[in-house]
Design a protein around this motif. Structure first.
Motif, PDB file in Angstrom:
ATOM      1  N   LYS A  46       0.833  -1.213   0.000  1.00  0.00           N
ATOM      2  CA  LYS A  46       0.000   0.000   0.000  1.00  0.00           C
ATOM      3  C   LYS A  46       0.863   1.257   0.000  1.00  0.00           C
ATOM      4  CE  LYS A  46      -3.756   2.478   2.214  1.00  0.00           C
ATOM      5  NZ  LYS A  46      -3.042   3.770   2.307  1.00  0.00           N
ATOM      6  N   TYR A  49       1.693   1.979  -3.482  1.00  0.00           N
ATOM      7  CA  TYR A  49       0.561   2.500  -4.246  1.00  0.00           C
ATOM      8  C   TYR A  49       0.219   3.936  -3.854  1.00  0.00           C
ATOM      9  CZ  TYR A  49      -0.248  -2.458  -5.316  1.00  0.00           C
ATOM     10  OH  TYR A  49      -0.115  -3.761  -5.711  1.00  0.00           O
ATOM     11  N   HIS A  52       1.287   6.623  -6.183  1.00  0.00           N
ATOM     12  CA  HIS A  52       0.704   6.772  -7.509  1.00  0.00           C
ATOM     13  C   HIS A  52      -0.023   8.112  -7.599  1.00  0.00           C
ATOM     14  CE1 HIS A  52       0.584   2.191  -8.605  1.00  0.00           C
ATOM     15  NE2 HIS A  52       1.786   2.639  -8.315  1.00  0.00           N
ATOM     16  N   GLY A  88      -7.843   1.763  -7.649  1.00  0.00           N
ATOM     17  CA  GLY A  88      -6.774   2.590  -7.113  1.00  0.00           C
ATOM     18  C   GLY A  88      -7.297   3.832  -6.417  1.00  0.00           C
ATOM     19  N   ASP A 108     -11.670  -1.262  -4.592  1.00  0.00           N
ATOM     20  CA  ASP A 108     -10.230  -1.417  -4.461  1.00  0.00           C
ATOM     21  C   ASP A 108      -9.926  -1.945  -3.062  1.00  0.00           C
ATOM     22  OD1 ASP A 108      -7.513  -0.361  -5.941  1.00  0.00           O
ATOM     23  OD2 ASP A 108      -7.327  -0.327  -3.752  1.00  0.00           O
ATOM     24  N   TYR A 111      -8.320   1.187  -1.161  1.00  0.00           N
ATOM     25  CA  TYR A 111      -8.883   2.535  -1.209  1.00  0.00           C
ATOM     26  C   TYR A 111     -10.406   2.585  -1.237  1.00  0.00           C
ATOM     27  CZ  TYR A 111      -4.014   3.468  -2.263  1.00  0.00           C
ATOM     28  OH  TYR A 111      -2.644   3.512  -2.198  1.00  0.00           O
ATOM     29  N   VAL A 130      -4.034  -4.377 -12.845  1.00  0.00           N
ATOM     30  CA  VAL A 130      -4.380  -4.922 -11.530  1.00  0.00           C
ATOM     31  C   VAL A 130      -3.969  -6.386 -11.405  1.00  0.00           C
ATOM     32  CG1 VAL A 130      -6.309  -5.532  -9.989  1.00  0.00           C
ATOM     33  CG2 VAL A 130      -6.321  -3.349 -11.211  1.00  0.00           C
TER      34      VAL A 130
END
Length: 213
Positions: A46, A49, A52, A88, A108, A111, A130
């Motif tokens: 996480k 991510y 991102h 995402g 997600d 999220y 994904v």
């Protein structure tokens, strides 16, 4: 003994090794996978991510997703309801769908973790960049199959394995959250196993359609 995370075969062979990880190929379904010893913790995944910067207002990101969304949109009407699985932190396909009157939900793991969305069925499901992140490939595909009705289209975007030589210099494998790598042969195996029809749409896009009984 390690098993293939997709078909659970024991028939795995060494495919490649670099300074970070090793990669196994299943001789049954052709999935290339990273052994579980190399997987990140959920917390580390996480944290990666969180960096991102995907944003629905970013025209470059929209063009990128358009390789999946535009050919899919041609098959849809305003009566269709979809799910963006693994959307995402910055859901975008659902925004693009809403702009043309098509409703989509966002799910997600990190999220938008609404498990109730995974207990419903949809007319179409998108999964862009994904599938290569998900460790339990078999469980993922079974979950997706349960959310599909006959005629449902599952649109997957992921870069495909093109062979050993290309893999050795492939930037895609450098991302430590990329742990499962699919080839056209792997997608063909999936189509047969799940009774889905496979269409290769682009160099990194495939569509599956669930067939009737």
């Amino acid at each position: 003994m390690s098993l293939c995370p997709l078909c659970h075969s024991e028939n795995l062979a060494c495919f490649h090794r670099d300074k970070h990880r090793e990669y196994k190929i299943c001789n049954r379904c052709q999935l290339v996978s990273v052994p579980d010893a190399y997987l990140l913790t959920p917390e580390a995944e996480k944290a990666f991510y969180d960096h991102h910067q995907n944003d629905s207002r970013d025209q470059g990101y929209r063009r990128f997703l358009g390789r999946t969304w535009l050919p899919l949109r041609e098959r849809l009407t305003s009566d269709h309801r979809g799910l963006d699985f693994g959307c995402g932190p910055g859901p975008t396909i659902s925004v693009m769908a809403g702009e043309v009157g098509i409703a989509m939900e966002n799910y997600d793991l990190y999220y938008f973790p609404d498990e109730q969305l995974l207990k419903q069925q949809y007319d179409f499901i998108t999964m862009t960049e994904v599938i290569e992140h998900v460790a339990d490939a078999s469980a993922l595909l079974k979950r997706l199959d349960a959310m599909m009705k006959p005629g449902t289209c599952l649109a997957i975007m992921t870069k495909r394995v093109l062979g050993e030589a290309a893999f050795a210099n492939w930037h895609y494998k450098q991302d430590q959250t990329h742990i499962r790598f699919y080839s056209t042969a792997t997608f063909e195996w999936i189509a047969k196993a799940f009774n889905w029809q496979l269409e290769v749409i682009d160099k990194d896009v495939v569509f599956f359609t669930k067939l009737g009984l």
